[in-house]
Scaffold this motif. Structure first.
Motif, PDB file in Angstrom:
ATOM      1  N   ALA A  33       0.810  -1.331  -0.074  1.00 24.97           N
ATOM      2  CA  ALA A  33      -0.277  -0.049   0.037  1.00 24.97           C
ATOM      3  C   ALA A  33       0.960   1.304  -0.317  1.00 24.97           C
ATOM      4  N   GLU A  34       2.260   1.070   0.773  1.00 25.37           N
ATOM      5  CA  GLU A  34       3.085   2.413   1.182  1.00 25.37           C
ATOM      6  C   GLU A  34       3.463   2.657  -0.438  1.00 25.37           C
ATOM      7  N   TYR A  35       4.250   1.593  -0.916  1.00 27.05           N
ATOM      8  CA  TYR A  35       4.779   1.886  -1.714  1.00 27.05           C
ATOM      9  C   TYR A  35       4.957   1.037  -2.846  1.00 27.05           C
ATOM     10  N   GLY A  36       4.240   0.449  -3.315  1.00 33.95           N
ATOM     11  CA  GLY A  36       3.928  -0.650  -4.098  1.00 33.95           C
ATOM     12  C   GLY A  36       4.642  -1.664  -3.991  1.00 33.95           C
ATOM     13  N   LEU A  37       5.386  -2.341  -3.687  1.00 34.50           N
ATOM     14  CA  LEU A  37       6.409  -3.517  -3.922  1.00 34.50           C
ATOM     15  C   LEU A  37       5.598  -4.606  -3.156  1.00 34.50           C
ATOM     16  N   THR A  38       6.005  -5.272  -4.309  1.00 32.69           N
ATOM     17  CA  THR A  38       5.594  -6.849  -4.651  1.00 32.69           C
ATOM     18  C   THR A  38       7.035  -8.161  -2.970  1.00 32.69           C
ATOM     19  N   ARG A  39       6.267  -8.612  -2.954  1.00 32.09           N
ATOM     20  CA  ARG A  39       7.034  -9.992  -1.412  1.00 32.09           C
ATOM     21  C   ARG A  39       8.208  -9.857  -2.261  1.00 32.09           C
ATOM     22  N   PRO A  40       8.569 -10.600  -2.972  1.00 30.33           N
ATOM     23  CA  PRO A  40      10.113 -10.466  -3.397  1.00 30.33           C
ATOM     24  C   PRO A  40      10.857  -8.863  -3.877  1.00 30.33           C
ATOM     25  N   GLU A  41      10.075  -8.179  -3.945  1.00 26.36           N
ATOM     26  CA  GLU A  41      10.575  -7.261  -4.333  1.00 26.36           C
ATOM     27  C   GLU A  41      11.584  -6.819  -2.937  1.00 26.36           C
ATOM     28  N   TRP A  42      10.028  -6.525  -1.947  1.00 21.03           N
ATOM     29  CA  TRP A  42      11.062  -6.065  -0.618  1.00 21.03           C
ATOM     30  C   TRP A  42      11.899  -6.973   0.025  1.00 21.03           C
ATOM     31  N   ARG A  43      11.588  -8.494  -0.373  1.00 26.85           N
ATOM     32  CA  ARG A  43      12.624  -9.572   0.214  1.00 26.85           C
ATOM     33  C   ARG A  43      14.080  -8.848  -0.537  1.00 26.85           C
ATOM     34  N   THR A  44      13.908  -8.648  -1.566  1.00 29.59           N
ATOM     35  CA  THR A  44      15.598  -8.196  -1.955  1.00 29.59           C
ATOM     36  C   THR A  44      15.792  -7.128  -1.965  1.00 29.59           C
ATOM     37  N   LEU A  45      14.972  -6.030  -1.523  1.00 30.51           N
ATOM     38  CA  LEU A  45      15.574  -5.135  -0.486  1.00 30.51           C
ATOM     39  C   LEU A  45      16.117  -5.344   0.459  1.00 30.51           C
ATOM     40  N   ALA A  46      15.235  -5.509   0.994  1.00 27.62           N
ATOM     41  CA  ALA A  46      15.747  -6.195   2.412  1.00 27.62           C
ATOM     42  C   ALA A  46      17.232  -6.852   2.525  1.00 27.62           C
ATOM     43  N   ALA A  47      17.402  -7.433   1.495  1.00 30.99           N
ATOM     44  CA  ALA A  47      18.839  -8.429   1.455  1.00 30.99           C
ATOM     45  C   ALA A  47      20.186  -7.739   1.752  1.00 30.99           C
ATOM     46  N   LEU A  48      19.873  -6.564   0.316  1.00 32.52           N
ATOM     47  CA  LEU A  48      20.984  -6.046  -0.334  1.00 32.52           C
ATOM     48  C   LEU A  48      20.822  -4.123   1.157  1.00 32.52           C
ATOM     49  N   GLY A  49      19.980  -3.758   1.625  1.00 30.17           N
ATOM     50  CA  GLY A  49      20.026  -3.167   2.189  1.00 30.17           C
ATOM     51  C   GLY A  49      20.299  -3.372   3.518  1.00 30.17           C
ATOM     52  N   SER A  50      20.661  -4.661   4.092  1.00 29.31           N
ATOM     53  CA  SER A  50      20.795  -5.202   4.914  1.00 29.31           C
ATOM     54  C   SER A  50      21.885  -5.817   5.401  1.00 29.31           C
ATOM     55  N   SER A  51      22.879  -5.921   3.654  1.00 29.52           N
ATOM     56  CA  SER A  51      24.141  -7.310   3.962  1.00 29.52           C
ATOM     57  C   SER A  51      24.616  -6.200   2.733  1.00 29.52           C
ATOM     58  N   GLY A  52      24.689  -5.468   1.802  1.00 31.53           N
ATOM     59  CA  GLY A  52      25.250  -4.835   1.061  1.00 31.53           C
ATOM     60  C   GLY A  52      25.162  -5.402  -0.496  1.00 31.53           C
ATOM     61  N   ARG A  53      26.336  -5.161  -0.775  1.00 33.29           N
ATOM     62  CA  ARG A  53      26.884  -5.688  -2.077  1.00 33.29           C
ATOM     63  C   ARG A  53      26.296  -7.435  -2.431  1.00 33.29           C
ATOM     64  N   MET A  54      25.841  -8.121  -3.078  1.00 32.07           N
ATOM     65  CA  MET A  54      25.051  -9.309  -3.100  1.00 32.07           C
ATOM     66  C   MET A  54      25.227  -9.963  -4.521  1.00 32.07           C
ATOM     67  N   THR A  55      25.848 -11.052  -4.769  1.00 26.03           N
ATOM     68  CA  THR A  55      24.751 -11.207  -6.229  1.00 26.03           C
ATOM     69  C   THR A  55      23.286 -12.057  -6.379  1.00 26.03           C
ATOM     70  N   SER A  71      15.097 -12.550  -9.766  1.00 31.13           N
ATOM     71  CA  SER A  71      15.553 -12.065 -11.384  1.00 31.13           C
ATOM     72  C   SER A  71      14.465 -10.528 -11.646  1.00 31.13           C
ATOM     73  N   ARG A  72      13.109 -11.069 -11.324  1.00 25.37           N
ATOM     74  CA  ARG A  72      12.380 -10.383 -11.862  1.00 25.37           C
ATOM     75  C   ARG A  72      12.153  -9.149 -10.566  1.00 25.37           C
ATOM     76  N   ALA A  73      12.664  -9.389  -9.399  1.00 25.90           N
ATOM     77  CA  ALA A  73      12.443  -8.525  -8.589  1.00 25.90           C
ATOM     78  C   ALA A  73      13.305  -7.024  -8.593  1.00 25.90           C
ATOM     79  N   VAL A  74      14.926  -8.113  -8.891  1.00 24.32           N
ATOM     80  CA  VAL A  74      16.305  -7.486  -9.285  1.00 24.32           C
ATOM     81  C   VAL A  74      15.572  -5.903 -10.973  1.00 24.32           C
ATOM     82  N   PHE A  75      14.671  -6.307 -11.641  1.00 22.77           N
ATOM     83  CA  PHE A  75      14.665  -5.664 -12.396  1.00 22.77           C
ATOM     84  C   PHE A  75      13.264  -4.748 -12.212  1.00 22.77           C
ATOM     85  N   THR A  76      12.766  -4.954 -11.538  1.00 24.32           N
ATOM     86  CA  THR A  76      11.775  -3.716 -11.147  1.00 24.32           C
ATOM     87  C   THR A  76      12.764  -2.915  -9.808  1.00 24.32           C
ATOM     88  N   LEU A  77      13.096  -3.407  -9.176  1.00 29.65           N
ATOM     89  CA  LEU A  77      13.900  -2.925  -8.765  1.00 29.65           C
ATOM     90  C   LEU A  77      14.965  -1.753  -9.206  1.00 29.65           C
TER      91      LEU A  77
END
Length: 149
Positions: A33-55, A71-77
């Motif tokens: 509702a707040e940011y228009g994110l899907t669960r995979p997008e949130w989880r990808t953002l959270a992984a990168l935000g908490s861990s930094g640079r990753m593959t 892959s889809r989440a990365v494309f959207t982000l």
């Protein structure tokens, strides 16, 4: 064990999954509702935000997501300009993912939303419930870690 004797409602994997799903869906509704994110997008953002640079492979392992969802989440982000990809200098097949400044801002805002949700859950469950849940989860995680060895 006879199928008649089996009680799904007391089967630990079923209960853990159901509880996690209830909690995750409620939080997912908030960030969607707040940011228009899907669960995979949130989880990808959270992984990168908490861990930094990753593959992407590391993101998938960190968040237990299939590579196509990552892959889809990365494309959207990337379209939102919240993350950037850089090719590995030694292995051109590998891309490193990291948040942009806008991605870091979004992550900070989303972690505030997550902290609010966590506080709400703590109020609902109560201090004793949280302590009991923490002890139980620690026991499950420790048992599963021993089993993997």
């Amino acid at each position: 064990m006879d199928a008649v004797e089996f009680d799904l409602e007391t089967f630990l994997p079923f209960r853990l999954n159901r509880a996690a799903e209830f909690i995750a869906l409620r939080f997912a509704a908030a960030y969607k509702a707040e940011y228009g994110l899907t669960r995979p997008e949130w989880r990808t953002l959270a992984a990168l935000g908490s861990s930094g640079r990753m593959t992407a492979t590391a993101v998938g392992a960190h968040s237990t997501m299939h590579k196509t969802k990552v892959s889809r989440a990365v494309f959207t982000l990337e379209e939102r300009r919240w993350l950037k990809r850089t090719q590995d200098e030694d292995d051109r097949r590998v891309e490193h993912l990291e948040l942009t400044a806008a991605g870091h801002n979004a992550y900070r805002e989303l972690t505030r939303l997550a902290a609010d949700y966590s506080a709400e859950l703590a109020r609902l469950i109560g201090e004793d419930g949280l302590q009991a849940l923490s002890v139980g989860l620690n026991a499950v995680e420790a048992a599963m870690a021993r089993r993997r060895r």
